[in-house]
Design an enzyme around this catalytic site. Sequence first.
Site, PDB file in Angstrom:
ATOM      1  N   THR A 124       0.841  -1.198   0.000  1.00  0.00           N
ATOM      2  CA  THR A 124       0.000   0.000   0.000  1.00  0.00           C
ATOM      3  C   THR A 124       0.879   1.252   0.000  1.00  0.00           C
ATOM      4  O   THR A 124       2.050   1.190   0.422  1.00  0.00           O
ATOM      5  CB  THR A 124      -0.901  -0.022   1.261  1.00  0.00           C
ATOM      6  N   ASP A 125       0.289   2.377  -0.403  1.00  0.00           N
ATOM      7  CA  ASP A 125       1.023   3.652  -0.282  1.00  0.00           C
ATOM      8  C   ASP A 125       1.048   4.129   1.165  1.00  0.00           C
ATOM      9  O   ASP A 125       1.793   5.052   1.503  1.00  0.00           O
ATOM     10  CB  ASP A 125       0.410   4.721  -1.199  1.00  0.00           C
ATOM     11  N   GLU A 126       0.252   3.495   2.038  1.00  0.00           N
ATOM     12  CA  GLU A 126       0.190   3.959   3.428  1.00  0.00           C
ATOM     13  C   GLU A 126       1.483   3.678   4.190  1.00  0.00           C
ATOM     14  O   GLU A 126       1.701   4.232   5.267  1.00  0.00           O
ATOM     15  CB  GLU A 126      -1.014   3.338   4.148  1.00  0.00           C
ATOM     16  N   TYR A 152      -1.727  -0.841  11.133  1.00  0.00           N
ATOM     17  CA  TYR A 152      -1.923  -1.508   9.827  1.00  0.00           C
ATOM     18  C   TYR A 152      -0.743  -1.212   8.902  1.00  0.00           C
ATOM     19  O   TYR A 152      -0.106  -2.123   8.361  1.00  0.00           O
ATOM     20  CB  TYR A 152      -3.237  -1.038   9.183  1.00  0.00           C
ATOM     21  N   LYS A 156       2.241  -3.650   7.270  1.00  0.00           N
ATOM     22  CA  LYS A 156       2.499  -3.794   5.830  1.00  0.00           C
ATOM     23  C   LYS A 156       3.948  -3.396   5.517  1.00  0.00           C
ATOM     24  O   LYS A 156       4.596  -4.014   4.662  1.00  0.00           O
ATOM     25  CB  LYS A 156       1.535  -2.909   5.020  1.00  0.00           C
TER      26      LYS A 156
END
Length: 326
Positions: A124-126, A152, A156
């Site tokens: 993810t870009d998060e 979260y 990741k």
Amino acid sequence: MRLLVTGGCGFIGSHYVRYALDAGHNVVNLDALTYSGNPANLADVQNHPGYRFVHGDVCTAAIVEPLVHEANAVVHIAAESHVDRSIDDAASFVRTNVLGTQVLLDALRRDPAGRDKPCVAVSTDEVFGDLPFDRPDQKFNEHSPYAPSSPYAASKAAADHLALAYHRTFGLDVRITHGTNTLGPNQHPEKLVPRFVINLLRGEKVPLYGDGQNVRDWVHVADHCAGIHAVLTRGRPGERYGIGAENERSNLELTRALLELLDLDDAMIQRVPDRPGHDRRYAMNAQKSREQLGWQPAHSAWPGALAETVEWYRRNETWWRQSVVR
Ligand SMILES: NC(=O)c1ccc[n+]([C@@H]2O[C@H](COP(=O)([O-])OP(=O)(O)OC[C@H]3O[C@@H](n4cnc5c(N)ncnc54)[C@H](O)[C@@H]3O)[C@@H](O)[C@H]2O)c1
């Protein structure tokens, strides 16, 4: 290809399984059917001759190893994926996202042909944290420093680091995608877009965090899946690829677009206290994927992608009623 897909009963996973079958590949889908895994998402392909479902946990080596052995490529999508849940309790996030990734990587490492089996780890870009509001020129890219804000995103990020370490130390052919916020059919009803649409369809208000100014960069699930597949078929070992469609919208703008599509107004917005640690802005530069993979978003144009998504939830009430209850 004989593909092992993990998490194929979830939102992105179910679209990816269908995408891969349509492209002529065989797919084994390993999914634990957590609250967000819904076999109904793949009801239309359950009897497809190229498709097999295995109900199991990606953290269980005894299940994962034979599946990796019989596959010749892996797309790792299984995850705990909801930021708010990770703030309530991070344990399942560390277990599935970190331990599950390690188990899968070790299965590839132990497989005699494992180094020749490309494995796309869907991230993810998060993992990059957030961007300032006042620097629209700034976007994340594949060289942005990791700075996750939520449990979260931290889980990741840990999975990404493991994947890259296994590439460097053991020569595994791992590739990573950094996709942006994704919208489309079959997303679990507790995520922002389906939750807001379903609330509005039921005549209920939508709970908007804080001042609604937080910005997300939206890509349609069909484009996200095409990006994952482009990385699998045209990407390079050990490389990371951004997937985004240059669709930055504040949560308030998104909410107002939904209200407009449903002929409603701001009276349906209920402000709620902000999420702790709420990232301000995400934006992903996908130039590398466009230039090196020839990937282009084809379904993410705004507001068409949103209108089509609203229409799907409007027409599939049985699906979301079952999912809300689960
Ligand atoms: N949805 C987004 O906006 C978005 C954006 C960028 C990246 N991603 C990434 O894409 C992936 C999929 O996201 P999603 O929104 O489709 O998630 P989802 O929650 O809809 O689906 C997750 C799937 O994984 C399965 N799963 C969970 N734990 C498992 C386990 N231990 N073993 C086997 N299966 C398990 C679930 O049953 C479910 O089918 C995640 O890795 C997420 O980080 C999502």
